[in-house]
Design a protein around this motif. Structure first.
Motif, PDB file in Angstrom:
ATOM      1  N   VAL A 264       0.836  -1.205   0.000  1.00  0.00           N
ATOM      2  CA  VAL A 264       0.000   0.000   0.000  1.00  0.00           C
ATOM      3  C   VAL A 264       0.870   1.254   0.000  1.00  0.00           C
TER       4      VAL A 264
ATOM      5  N   ILE B  55       0.375   7.756   1.363  1.00  0.00           N
ATOM      6  CA  ILE B  55      -0.118   6.881   2.422  1.00  0.00           C
ATOM      7  C   ILE B  55       1.066   6.134   3.007  1.00  0.00           C
TER       8      ILE B  55
ATOM      9  N   GLN C  95      -1.527   4.967   8.793  1.00  0.00           N
ATOM     10  CA  GLN C  95      -2.563   5.059   7.765  1.00  0.00           C
ATOM     11  C   GLN C  95      -2.467   3.881   6.788  1.00  0.00           C
TER      12      GLN C  95
ATOM     13  N   LYS D  42      -5.240   1.006   6.174  1.00  0.00           N
ATOM     14  CA  LYS D  42      -5.742   0.738   4.816  1.00  0.00           C
ATOM     15  C   LYS D  42      -5.537  -0.731   4.439  1.00  0.00           C
TER      16      LYS D  42
ATOM     17  N   GLU E  41      -8.126  -2.958   5.975  1.00  0.00           N
ATOM     18  CA  GLU E  41      -9.387  -2.896   5.243  1.00  0.00           C
ATOM     19  C   GLU E  41      -9.321  -3.728   3.967  1.00  0.00           C
TER      20      GLU E  41
END
Length: 308
Positions: free
Chosen positions: A199, A206, A210, A214, A217
């Motif tokens: 990510v 990002i 954070q 993410k 998720e």
């Protein structure tokens, strides 16, 4: 894409095999450079540390023969103290070299794999720019993931240490079982930690907490597939480690371990990049790199309410 609860990881591996030839020259170049740098730094470290330790060990072996109040003892002690900073500096240089090589291989592997997954080409200039921009974010995310790994390791060791101090075989067996269960649980929870690296590299701006949020998720609902992928990769690493023990000579054994560990690391992030996009697709999201269009999941509730 619908993932089977137990065989979804096979889809990821199949997609990985299909992805490797795309941008193959660039990925091959990244792999070769990573292997060469890893091998060179290992050989330099191995030679330097061996030379320093060879110089220190004879001095240490003479301590029992020397009076602690003699001038000879003080001389030998000063000699060891002079060598110790060199040994420490060698180890620090090795760790820093490993981090630089790790950043190089991880960022470039994810970047090339992401473009390949979307059937896009990537120039050397674009790859270099991506690497430079990703390095600070990678450092921050790596710092947080290292804290998580260290914290989990410390917690597991603190639970098992009291059991290991017992002489009872049943209690020792319980400690070993606890260690195995802790490692299995680590393979499960670390799916999001590894995904956070992908990510960080792929999604600009990002990083850190954070990125961890993410990634949690993204893997939601597909963590089992990631867990099985982690088992596969760790079994592969175990096979490489056992294979290195069959090679005679410490230098050759270590070099074998370094080279194939580097290959497994690159393969890990190719697989996790594919897994990242599969999870995004599973969640109804499509992303076009460098470009122009970003498709995201749309709430069906609003669509229903908009119908007259």
């Amino acid at each position: 894409m619908e993932f089977h609860p137990y065989f979804g990881f096979l889809i990821t591996l199949q997609e990985t095999v299909k992805l490797l030839p795309r941008n193959g020259k660039l990925l091959f170049s990244v792999t070769i450079i990573s292997l060469l740098l890893s091998s060179i730094f290992f050989l330099i470290f191995n030679f330097s540390s061996f030379s320093l330790m060879r110089d220190m060990l004879p001095k240490e072996s003479l301590f029992p023969m020397t009076s602690s109040n003699s001038a000879e003892f003080a001389t030998k002690l000063m000699g060891i103290k002079e060598n110790f900073p060199l040994v420490l500096a060698t180890y620090i240089a090795f760790v820093l070299s490993y981090l630089i090589i790790s950043f190089f291989s991880t960022i470039n592997t994810v970047s090339v794999s992401a473009m390949s997954y979307n059937f896009k080409t990537l120039t050397l200039k674009e790859l270099t720019s991506k690497f430079v921009k990703s390095c600070p974010r990678m450092f921050i995310t790596g710092f947080y993931t290292t804290i998580l790994v260290a914290g989990f390791t410390f917690f597991a060791i603190s639970l098992g240490t009291p059991l290991l101090m017992s002489s009872d075989l049943d209690i020792l067996g319980s400690a070993i079982l606890l260690g195995i269960l802790a490692y299995i649980f680590y393979l499960y929870i670390s799916v999001a930690w590894i995904m956070a690296i992908v990510v960080t590299v792929h999604e600009e701006e990002i990083c850190g907490i954070q990125a961890l949020g993410k990634s949690a998720e993204i893997v939601k609902g597909n963590r089992l597939n990631g867990f099985i992928l982690n088992i596969f990769l760790n079994l592969l690493s175990l096979g490489i480690y056992l294979g290195s023990k069959m090679i005679q000579g410490q230098t050759f054994s270590g070099l074998f371990l370094v080279i194939f560990s580097c290959l497994v690391k690159i393969l890990t992030f190719v697989i996790y990049t594919v897994f990242y996009f599969q999870c995004k697709n599973e969640n109804g999201e499509e992303i076009e790199l460098h470009g122009s269009t970003v498709y995201s999941k749309i709430s069906t509730t609003h669509l229903v309410n908009d119908i007259p």
